[in-house]
Design a protein around this motif. Structure first.
Motif, PDB file in Angstrom:
ATOM      1  N   GLY A   1      -1.337 -36.873  -4.316  1.00 35.52           N
ATOM      2  CA  GLY A   1      -0.024 -36.573  -3.730  1.00 35.52           C
ATOM      3  C   GLY A   1       0.919 -37.758  -3.834  1.00 35.52           C
ATOM      4  N   GLY A   2       0.374 -38.967  -3.606  1.00 36.44           N
ATOM      5  CA  GLY A   2       1.191 -40.180  -3.728  1.00 36.44           C
ATOM      6  C   GLY A   2       1.684 -40.387  -5.147  1.00 36.44           C
TER       7      GLY A   2
ATOM      8  N   THR B   1       8.620 -38.736  -1.839  1.00 37.98           N
ATOM      9  CA  THR B   1       7.349 -39.407  -2.144  1.00 37.98           C
ATOM     10  C   THR B   1       6.416 -39.334  -0.943  1.00 37.98           C
ATOM     11  OG1 THR B   1       8.451 -40.918  -3.669  1.00 37.98           O
ATOM     12  CG2 THR B   1       6.290 -41.589  -2.853  1.00 37.98           C
ATOM     13  N   GLY B   2       6.947 -39.691   0.232  1.00 40.78           N
ATOM     14  CA  GLY B   2       6.130 -39.670   1.450  1.00 40.78           C
ATOM     15  C   GLY B   2       5.683 -38.267   1.825  1.00 40.78           C
ATOM     16  N   ALA B   3       6.570 -37.288   1.692  1.00 43.09           N
ATOM     17  CA  ALA B   3       6.247 -35.914   2.069  1.00 43.09           C
ATOM     18  C   ALA B   3       5.153 -35.343   1.162  1.00 43.09           C
ATOM     19  CB  ALA B   3       7.498 -35.038   1.998  1.00 43.09           C
TER      20      ALA B   3
ATOM     21  N   LEU C   1      -4.541 -37.435  -1.035  1.00 41.98           N
ATOM     22  CA  LEU C   1      -3.513 -38.419  -0.691  1.00 41.98           C
ATOM     23  C   LEU C   1      -3.146 -39.241  -1.929  1.00 41.98           C
ATOM     24  CD1 LEU C   1      -1.820 -39.789   1.538  1.00 41.98           C
ATOM     25  CD2 LEU C   1      -3.755 -41.289   1.960  1.00 41.98           C
TER      26      LEU C   1
ATOM     27  N   GLY D   1       4.150 -37.491  -5.913  1.00 44.98           N
ATOM     28  CA  GLY D   1       5.358 -37.742  -5.111  1.00 44.98           C
ATOM     29  C   GLY D   1       6.156 -38.916  -5.647  1.00 44.98           C
TER      30      GLY D   1
ATOM     31  N   GLY E   1      -2.544 -35.412   1.302  1.00 42.49           N
ATOM     32  CA  GLY E   1      -3.571 -35.914   2.211  1.00 42.49           C
ATOM     33  C   GLY E   1      -4.094 -34.819   3.127  1.00 42.49           C
ATOM     34  N   LEU E   2      -3.220 -33.952   3.618  1.00 40.85           N
ATOM     35  CA  LEU E   2      -3.642 -32.849   4.486  1.00 40.85           C
ATOM     36  C   LEU E   2      -4.516 -31.861   3.728  1.00 40.85           C
ATOM     37  CD1 LEU E   2      -0.416 -31.950   6.522  1.00 40.85           C
ATOM     38  CD2 LEU E   2      -2.485 -33.051   7.358  1.00 40.85           C
TER      39      LEU E   2
ATOM     40  N   ALA F   1       2.934 -37.037  -0.596  1.00 41.84           N
ATOM     41  CA  ALA F   1       1.687 -37.762  -0.317  1.00 41.84           C
ATOM     42  C   ALA F   1       1.046 -37.236   0.977  1.00 41.84           C
ATOM     43  CB  ALA F   1       1.962 -39.258  -0.197  1.00 41.84           C
ATOM     44  N   PHE F   2       1.845 -36.964   1.980  1.00 42.00           N
ATOM     45  CA  PHE F   2       1.350 -36.453   3.259  1.00 42.00           C
ATOM     46  C   PHE F   2       0.682 -35.082   3.079  1.00 42.00           C
ATOM     47  CE2 PHE F   2       2.132 -33.975   7.178  1.00 42.00           C
ATOM     48  CZ  PHE F   2       1.370 -34.725   8.066  1.00 42.00           C
ATOM     49  N   VAL F   3       1.366 -34.193   2.367  1.00 43.13           N
ATOM     50  CA  VAL F   3       0.821 -32.852   2.126  1.00 43.13           C
ATOM     51  C   VAL F   3      -0.466 -32.958   1.301  1.00 43.13           C
ATOM     52  CG1 VAL F   3       1.229 -30.644   0.940  1.00 43.13           C
ATOM     53  CG2 VAL F   3       3.016 -31.646   2.364  1.00 43.13           C
TER      54      VAL F   3
END
Length: 149
Positions: A62-63, A43-45, A59, A66, A51-52, A47-49
């Protein structure tokens, strides 16, 4: 020649593991492991990607993606308990054996087949061993137990 009392037969870990496999197979028991740590990581990974790649909207997307992927991963796949028992490392088998051996210690048997026959002939022994097994799987392995009828 004097007849000697038979020495107390050592209880073999393999015999007890085979017994537990037979009982859990008879009851069609399965267990699923919850991989919450892995789900949170995914989930975190994602969301991070997101966001990038897409900034704040990325974000959010992605969230959401994820979170769905993480929830799907943590739902767990049910596997037969006999398979899980046989895949346990020796130290874990010993832990399970110690609990189950207390239930069957008073019985006399020569091999796993005879031990299994004795236990399958007694509903009370089966219930006690199933309680040991369910307790072990839920507490030590942190898995969910299900019976398929």
């Amino acid at each position: 020649m004097e007849s000697e009392l038979p020495a107390e037969m050592p209880i073999l870990v393999e015999d007890v593991m085979q017994l537990l496999c037979s009982i859990s197979e008879e009851r069609k028991m399965k267990a699923a492991f919850k991989h919450s740590g892995r789900g949170a990581l995914v989930t975190g990974a994602v969301a991070f990607v997101g966001g990038l790649v897409g900034g704040p909207p990325g974000l959010a997307v992605g969230g959401a993606v994820g979170g769905l992927l993480g929830a799907w991963m943590t739902s767990g796949q049910f596997r037969p308990i006999p398979q899980i028992i046989m895949e346990l490392p020796p130290a874990e088998q010993q832990k399970l054996f110690n609990e189950a051996a207390a239930v069957v210690r008073h019985l006399e048997w020569t091999d796993a087949v005879q031990l299994t026959a004795l236990v399958l002939g007694s509903e009370a022994l089966q219930e006690r061993l199933l309680a040991v097994l369910v307790n072990y799987v839920t507490k030590e392995l942190r898995a969910e137990v299900r019976y398929d009828d």
